[in-house]
Design a protein around this motif. Structure first.
Motif, PDB file in Angstrom:
ATOM      1  N   TYR A   1      43.768  63.327  41.430  1.00 14.55           N
ATOM      2  CA  TYR A   1      45.152  63.078  41.044  1.00 14.55           C
ATOM      3  C   TYR A   1      45.692  61.785  41.645  1.00 14.55           C
ATOM      4  O   TYR A   1      46.502  61.094  41.025  1.00 14.55           O
TER       5      TYR A   1
ATOM      6  N   GLU B   1      39.729  67.770  39.320  1.00 15.46           N
ATOM      7  CA  GLU B   1      40.934  67.160  38.757  1.00 15.46           C
ATOM      8  C   GLU B   1      42.027  67.041  39.822  1.00 15.46           C
ATOM      9  O   GLU B   1      42.733  66.019  39.889  1.00 15.46           O
TER      10      GLU B   1
ATOM     11  N   THR C   1      40.143  60.338  33.630  1.00 15.70           N
ATOM     12  CA  THR C   1      41.355  59.605  34.021  1.00 15.70           C
ATOM     13  C   THR C   1      41.348  58.206  33.441  1.00 15.70           C
ATOM     14  O   THR C   1      42.349  57.737  32.887  1.00 15.70           O
TER      15      THR C   1
ATOM     16  N   PHE D   1      46.368  71.917  37.443  1.00 11.56           N
ATOM     17  CA  PHE D   1      45.052  71.275  37.358  1.00 11.56           C
ATOM     18  C   PHE D   1      44.039  72.233  36.746  1.00 11.56           C
ATOM     19  O   PHE D   1      44.106  73.442  36.952  1.00 11.56           O
TER      20      PHE D   1
ATOM     21  N   GLN E   1      47.534  58.757  39.583  1.00 12.55           N
ATOM     22  CA  GLN E   1      48.826  58.153  39.897  1.00 12.55           C
ATOM     23  C   GLN E   1      48.728  56.636  39.984  1.00 12.55           C
ATOM     24  O   GLN E   1      49.588  55.912  39.458  1.00 12.55           O
TER      25      GLN E   1
ATOM     26  N   ARG F   1      52.446  69.609  42.707  1.00 10.43           N
ATOM     27  CA  ARG F   1      51.246  68.899  42.264  1.00 10.43           C
ATOM     28  C   ARG F   1      50.690  68.028  43.391  1.00 10.43           C
ATOM     29  O   ARG F   1      49.481  68.001  43.649  1.00 10.43           O
TER      30      ARG F   1
ATOM     31  N   HIS G   1      47.080  68.325  45.430  1.00  6.40           N
ATOM     32  CA  HIS G   1      46.183  67.165  45.545  1.00  6.40           C
ATOM     33  C   HIS G   1      45.839  66.896  47.008  1.00  6.40           C
ATOM     34  O   HIS G   1      44.662  66.712  47.355  1.00  6.40           O
TER      35      HIS G   1
END
Length: 199
Positions: A66, A62, A130, A57, A70, A18, A22
């Motif tokens: 990320y 998206e 988000t 994603f 986070q 992931r 990103h």
């Protein structure tokens, strides 16, 4: 290898994939512009298949956002860790101050990403998703700390939304501020203004 160690390893591999996607999305967007990159290009850059990208994603926007996800989740965790006797606004603002002390001002790449975000409505929409998820999590924490009744959850949602709005406004003001301006100085003022009547 014991079976108890396998889930941890699996989750670490997922997190690494992931994060790689990103970082590829950010790098390619900075180099070529968001409009010129595709999901396939991001997947190729990260060394995974298009199908693997879709497992993590739903879109390139998206993947790009990320990092914000986070940071927001870390902030939500910081609010949850605040002493239980603090009022909702005290907990929110203290968590924000502690988070700022921990991470400091944003790094140049994140600043460039934030500037890019303001020019692309599709990225802005991903950011709003988000923040909407964070608003629900923060509202639950506000509810836990409220002393008065809030049967419809209006006060909790308004408090969480006001807090996140103050952070978004302060970031935009800071991006336009003269060099050398500290992000937290702007955020602290925004939170103090927003918090009047909420503390």
């Amino acid at each position: 290898m014991s079976t108890t160690a396998e889930p941890g390893l699996r989750e670490r591999k997922k997190a690494a994939t992931r994060q790689a996607l990103h970082e590829s999305a950010v790098r390619l967007a900075m180099e070529h512009g968001l409009d010129r990159i595709t999901v396939e290009a991001i997947a190729d850059d990260a060394g995974v298949s298009r199908r693997t990208f879709s497992n993590y994603f739903g879109s390139k926007e998206e993947a790009l956002m990320y990092g914000d996800f986070q940071r927001i989740q870390r902030l939500v965790d910081a609010v949850r860790a605040r002493p239980s006797d603090e009022t909702p606004w005290q907990a929110l603002t203290a968590a924000a101050a502690g988070f700022n002390h921990e991470v400091g001002d944003l790094d140049p790449r994140t600043v460039a990403q934030s500037r890019l975000l303001r020019t692309h409505p599709t990225v802005l929409a991903a950011q709003m998703q988000t923040f909407a998820a964070a608003e629900r999590d923060l509202a639950a924490e506000v509810t836990r700390r409220l002393k008065e009744e809030d049967p419809r959850g209006v006060r909790a949602r308004m408090t969480a939304a006001t807090f996140l709005l103050a952070l978004r406004v302060s970031l935009n003001l800071w991006l336009d501020a003269p060099a050398g301006t500290a992000l937290w100085d702007v955020a602290e003022e925004a939170l103090a203004t927003a918090g009047r009547g909420l503390a």
